[in-house]
Design a protein around this motif. Structure first.
Motif, short mmCIF file in Angstrom:
data_model
loop_
_atom_site.label_atom_id
_atom_site.label_comp_id
_atom_site.label_asym_id
_atom_site.label_seq_id
_atom_site.Cartn_x
_atom_site.Cartn_y
_atom_site.Cartn_z
N CYS A 96 5.06 34.10 0.33
CA CYS A 96 5.00 32.82 1.08
C CYS A 96 5.65 33.00 2.47
N LEU A 97 6.78 33.67 2.46
CA LEU A 97 7.50 33.89 3.72
C LEU A 97 6.65 34.74 4.68
N SER A 98 6.02 35.77 4.13
CA SER A 98 5.19 36.63 4.99
C SER A 98 4.00 35.83 5.55
N TRP A 99 3.46 34.92 4.73
CA TRP A 99 2.35 34.07 5.21
C TRP A 99 2.82 33.20 6.38
N ILE A 100 4.02 32.64 6.24
CA ILE A 100 4.57 31.79 7.31
C ILE A 100 4.78 32.62 8.59
N VAL A 101 5.37 33.82 8.42
CA VAL A 101 5.66 34.66 9.59
C VAL A 101 4.36 35.11 10.28
N ILE A 102 3.35 35.47 9.48
CA ILE A 102 2.06 35.89 10.06
C ILE A 102 1.47 34.74 10.87
N ASN A 103 1.49 33.52 10.29
CA ASN A 103 0.92 32.38 11.00
C ASN A 103 1.73 31.99 12.24
N LEU A 104 3.03 32.16 12.13
CA LEU A 104 3.90 31.90 13.29
C LEU A 104 3.52 32.86 14.43
N PHE A 105 3.28 34.11 14.06
CA PHE A 105 2.89 35.10 15.06
C PHE A 105 1.53 34.75 15.69
N ILE A 106 0.62 34.27 14.86
CA ILE A 106 -0.71 33.90 15.38
C ILE A 106 -0.58 32.72 16.36
N MET A 107 0.33 31.79 16.06
CA MET A 107 0.42 30.55 16.84
C MET A 107 1.18 30.69 18.16
N ILE A 108 2.14 31.59 18.24
CA ILE A 108 2.99 31.65 19.45
C ILE A 108 2.18 32.16 20.66
N PRO A 109 2.54 31.70 21.87
CA PRO A 109 1.87 32.24 23.05
C PRO A 109 2.29 33.70 23.25
N LYS A 110 1.28 34.58 23.41
CA LYS A 110 1.58 36.03 23.48
C LYS A 110 1.84 36.45 24.94
N GLN A 111 2.97 37.11 25.12
CA GLN A 111 3.28 37.67 26.44
C GLN A 111 2.87 39.15 26.50
N LEU A 112 2.59 39.73 25.33
CA LEU A 112 2.22 41.14 25.27
C LEU A 112 0.72 41.26 24.97
N SER A 113 0.12 42.38 25.41
CA SER A 113 -1.30 42.60 25.13
C SER A 113 -1.46 43.05 23.66
N ARG A 114 -2.72 43.18 23.23
CA ARG A 114 -2.98 43.60 21.85
C ARG A 114 -2.43 45.00 21.58
N GLU A 115 -2.62 45.91 22.57
CA GLU A 115 -2.13 47.29 22.42
C GLU A 115 -0.61 47.31 22.30
N GLU A 116 0.02 46.48 23.15
CA GLU A 116 1.49 46.44 23.14
C GLU A 116 2.01 45.88 21.82
N ASN A 117 1.32 44.87 21.30
CA ASN A 117 1.73 44.31 20.02
C ASN A 117 1.59 45.32 18.89
N LEU A 118 0.47 46.06 18.90
CA LEU A 118 0.26 47.07 17.86
C LEU A 118 1.32 48.17 17.96
N PHE A 119 1.55 48.63 19.18
CA PHE A 119 2.55 49.67 19.41
C PHE A 119 3.92 49.24 18.90
N LEU A 120 4.28 48.01 19.23
CA LEU A 120 5.59 47.51 18.85
C LEU A 120 5.70 47.30 17.33
#
Lengths: 161, 157
Positions: free
Chosen positions: B8-32
């Motif tokens: 449940c917690l991982s579901w919340i964190v995944i959705n939180l990540f989807i919802m936040i405005p991204k300052q990093l590109s897709r490549e940067e997010n994957l790298f990080l």
């Protein structure tokens, strides 16, 4: 440099030779990707190796030991680094070959078989020590999944760009 | 129970990540994500050594192990991604606030579910120092990765 409990023999030599060769080939190949993409591909190889060493090797699974000690030592970390260029080669070759709708299937199958043969070689020289009934062919589905995930990375992060 | 809570917690964190405005590109997010997961796995090996060695009297169920792996490979890296994406704001106070909230989240998470995160007990001071260093390392990595991309774009232009 050699940790306690480790003897410098065939598995350490194997890690050094294969690792050095893999990085050498990687640097000699014509550059096809950006630096960011290259680093990400190396990290994918490293991540997969570290992930499985920290998953399948721990209790309650505990299916194999890596190198001479049951715990993570310098050579285990080096073997993870050794695996990194293979993710790069996998994507590199797929990017340069001519493709049709079925290529990916045969490409992943071929690489999975190569990975199993490479693991057999690593097991023979003592990099892996299987335990609790684990057998070499159990790794085949893991390789299929891992290579498919790497292919998804290629489709979404390289080909689409 | 622990696996259900972690999922449940991982579901919340995944959705939180989807919802936040991204300052990093897709490549940067994957790298990080990859860097964060590898760093967590390797740097927290020592406190979790009882688990790796199979210490007698310290047995994990399969559910416990899966929860431990989800914490290390999904929840922690995604929490890091959320923090780093948000900390790229220009305002100093916003950055400070996000850093403090992230630090508290990490510490609280490790305290509430100690057995499936850091496994052994670590003092709050040591844990705070660890997370400050970890956060600084991740931030530096994201900056370095971004600079690498920008440097390569300049000659192309």
């Amino acid at each position: 440099m050699i940790p306690k409990g480790t003897v410098f023999d065939s598995n350490e030599i194997f890690i050094l030779i294969i690792g050095a060769l893999a990085y050498l080939v990687m640097f000699l190949l014509p550059k096809y990707f950006s630096k960011q993409q290259t680093i990400t591909m190396l990290l994918i190889g490293n991540y997969i190796s570290t992930f499985f060493d920290n998953t399948v090797c721990i209790n309650p699974f505990n299916y194999y030991n890596i190198n001479d000690t049951p715990y993570t030592d310098f050579w285990d970390l080096l073997s993870c680094v050794m695996f990194s260029p293979f993710g790069y080669f996998f994507v590199y070759l797929y990017a340069i070959i001519k493709k049709n709708r079925t290529t990916y299937f045969f490409y992943i199958s071929m690489w999975s078989l190569i990975a199993v043969v490479a693991e057999a070689l690593a097991w023979r020289v003592g990099v892996y020590h299987y335990k609790n009934g684990y057998q070499l062919f159990f790794s085949l589905p893991i390789y299929i999944i891992v290579l498919t995930v790497t292919m998804i990375y290629y489709q979404f992060f390289i080909q689409k760009r | 129970m622990i696996l259900a809570t972690t999922l449940c917690l991982s579901w919340i964190v995944i959705n939180l990540f989807i919802m936040i405005p991204k300052q990093l590109s897709r490549e940067e997010n994957l790298f990080l994500f990859l860097s964060s997961s590898i760093t967590i796995m390797l740097s927290l090996l020592i406190p979790a050594k009882r688990m790796y060695f199979g210490d007698p009297g310290f047995n994990y169920s399969i559910e416990g192990t899966v929860a431990f792996l989800i914490n290390r490979n999904i929840i922690f890296p995604l929490l890091t991604l959320i923090s780093i994406n948000l900390v790229h704001y220009k305002s100093f106070w916003k950055r400070l606030l996000i850093f403090l909230v992230s630090l508290c989240t990490f510490l609280l998470f490790c305290r509430l579910d100690e057995k499936h995160t850091i496994v052994s007990t670590i003092s709050s001071v040591k844990l705070s120092i660890y997370f400050i260093c970890y956060f600084a390392f991740m931030f530096a990595l994201s900056k370095a990765f971004r600079n690498l991309g920008e440097k390569q774009q300049l000659p192309d232009k």
